[in-house]
Design a protein around this motif. Structure first.
Motif, PDB file in Angstrom:
ATOM      1  N   LYS A  13      -0.482   9.265  -5.799  1.00 20.21           N
ATOM      2  CA  LYS A  13      -0.025   9.133  -7.608  1.00 20.21           C
ATOM      3  C   LYS A  13      -1.229   7.082  -7.664  1.00 20.21           C
ATOM      4  N   LEU A  14       0.121   6.775  -6.480  1.00 21.19           N
ATOM      5  CA  LEU A  14      -0.369   5.656  -6.915  1.00 21.19           C
ATOM      6  C   LEU A  14      -1.847   5.024  -7.157  1.00 21.19           C
ATOM      7  N   GLN A  20      -7.438   5.327 -12.634  1.00 15.73           N
ATOM      8  CA  GLN A  20      -7.078   5.298 -14.071  1.00 15.73           C
ATOM      9  C   GLN A  20      -7.119   4.325 -15.148  1.00 15.73           C
ATOM     10  N   ILE A  21      -6.981   3.158 -14.740  1.00 12.67           N
ATOM     11  CA  ILE A  21      -6.630   2.224 -15.138  1.00 12.67           C
ATOM     12  C   ILE A  21      -7.841   1.459 -14.544  1.00 12.67           C
ATOM     13  N   GLU A  22      -8.909   1.790 -13.955  1.00 11.35           N
ATOM     14  CA  GLU A  22      -9.899   0.885 -13.841  1.00 11.35           C
ATOM     15  C   GLU A  22     -11.273   1.546 -14.840  1.00 11.35           C
ATOM     16  N   ILE A  23     -10.848   3.052 -14.485  1.00 14.73           N
ATOM     17  CA  ILE A  23     -11.974   3.451 -15.899  1.00 14.73           C
ATOM     18  C   ILE A  23     -11.988   2.973 -17.225  1.00 14.73           C
ATOM     19  N   CYS A 108      -2.880  -6.923  -8.430  1.00 16.23           N
ATOM     20  CA  CYS A 108      -3.701  -6.633  -9.685  1.00 16.23           C
ATOM     21  C   CYS A 108      -3.390  -5.341  -9.208  1.00 16.23           C
ATOM     22  N   ILE A 109      -3.432  -3.889 -10.867  1.00 12.08           N
ATOM     23  CA  ILE A 109      -3.116  -2.718 -11.107  1.00 12.08           C
ATOM     24  C   ILE A 109      -4.633  -1.827 -10.284  1.00 12.08           C
ATOM     25  N   SER A 110      -5.676  -2.395 -10.251  1.00 13.94           N
ATOM     26  CA  SER A 110      -7.029  -1.912 -10.204  1.00 13.94           C
ATOM     27  C   SER A 110      -8.027  -2.130  -9.369  1.00 13.94           C
ATOM     28  N   ASP A 137      -1.861  -5.826  -4.082  1.00 16.56           N
ATOM     29  CA  ASP A 137      -2.460  -5.563  -4.743  1.00 16.56           C
ATOM     30  C   ASP A 137      -1.745  -3.763  -4.576  1.00 16.56           C
ATOM     31  N   ILE A 138      -2.623  -2.984  -4.820  1.00 14.32           N
ATOM     32  CA  ILE A 138      -2.050  -1.320  -4.390  1.00 14.32           C
ATOM     33  C   ILE A 138      -1.889  -1.106  -2.648  1.00 14.32           C
TER      34      ILE A 138
END
Length: 326
Positions: A13-14, A20-23, A108-110, A137-138
């Motif tokens: 999920k993460l 999704q966030i990057e795109i 950083c989330i992406s 980060d993730i």
């Protein structure tokens, strides 16, 4: 094992949320980032037992920070950008009088942010910030989650499943990835266990394996290299359905390899990490993969090995020319 199953759900999920966030960022669609601030505030609270809240709820666009825990004196910037200049700009904008003695953290989330920990920053005298400890980060969050007790992992899993479902505003309709399409197509192919033909350019494959110090996975690569012919046909048919799909897959595989490269000193571990990342993208983006986990693993393995043969991932030996690079 329930603990492993819960963690695998969190991981998928993460990782897909980061994708999704990057795109969305590339398309300049930033609404998801705003929702993500609240999501990650709650996630960090569950991991660390903090009390982070969104400062932008009461005041729009507080300079340099997004989240604050006044009890523990923590301030945090949440960003989809993985650049040292972004961190420095955040540090420069902090209200040092209001947040004197606070600990600044950056999430950083992406993208992978591990390289940012090695950089130097001009830190305000009244702000505490240790890059090695305070940049997340993730992958970092997943590592921390994996170390938690089973009941804590289960609680995080329940939160993430609730937040990242199709009815929630944080999600948007799932984008079926090209990788998932190819995995589905490959799963339908009647692959023969005992192929009569040998991998193309076996001696060059061996040379590349040796050059990249992949002795542990050598046989694994060669065993699956014989199925590249199946992918040749699938890619040709798949490209007829839309422009540049094969190119998009190769670019994605190369991007995955490049992002993971900085985190692994052992290339054998890196090879399997690439596979796991691809598998995570496929699982997260595909609601209707109707095959067993072993079939999914086999299909992903063939795709990654094929990318290795075509020199889309891992280094090409100097002075060598690989005919098999389409």
């Amino acid at each position: 094992m329930i603990r492993k199953d819960d963690f695998d759900i969190i991981k998928c999920k993460l990782e897909f949320l980061a994708y999704q966030i990057e795109i969305s960022g590339r398309l300049n669609l930033l609404e998801l980032n705003n929702h993500a601030e609240d999501f990650f505030a709650e996630l960090m609270n569950l991991i660390f037992d903090w009390k982070l809240g969104n400062v932008n709820k009461n005041a729009s666009n507080v300079r340099g920070i997004d989240l604050v825990d006044t009890e523990r004196q923590i301030i945090m910037q949440v960003s989809s950008q993985s650049e040292s200049t972004k961190i420095q700009r955040s540090l420069d904008k902090i209200d040092i009088e209001k947040y004197c003695s606070y600990n600044f953290k950056f999430l950083c989330i992406s993208k992978n942010a591990s390289s940012l920990k090695r950089n130097s920053y001009k830190i305000p005298d009244t702000i505490c910030f240790v890059p090695q400890d305070d940049i997340y980060d993730i992958p970092t969050l997943l590592m921390l989650i994996k170390r938690l007790k089973s009941n804590s992992i289960a609680k995080i899993k329940d939160f993430i499943v609730k937040e990242l479902n199709d009815r929630n505003t944080l999600s948007f309709p799932k984008m079926q990835s090209c990788l998932a399409d190819i995995v589905n197509l490959l799963a339908l192919e009647p692959l023969q266990e005992n192929e009569s033909f040998q991998p193309k350019n076996t001696y060059k494959i061996d040379h590349k394996i040796e050059f990249n110090k992949l002795s542990t996975v050598r046989d694994y690569i060669l065993d699956n290299a014989i199925y590249s012919d199946y992918l040749d046909d699938l890619y040709s048919e798949y490209d007829k359905e839309g422009c540049n799909r094969k190119l998009a897959i190769f670019n994605k595989l190369k991007s995955i390899y490049t992002q993971l490269f900085v985190d692994y000193e052992d290339n054998n571990a890196l090879f399997f990490a690439v596979q796991e990342k691809v598998k995570g993208i496929v699982v997260a983006s595909c609601d209707n993969f109707a095959y067993e986990d072993e079939i999914l693993d086999l299909s992903v393995t063939i795709i990654v090995v094929d990318a290795f043969i075509r020199c889309k991932i891992f280094r090409e030996p100097f002075g060598e020319f690989y005919a098999f690079t389409e």
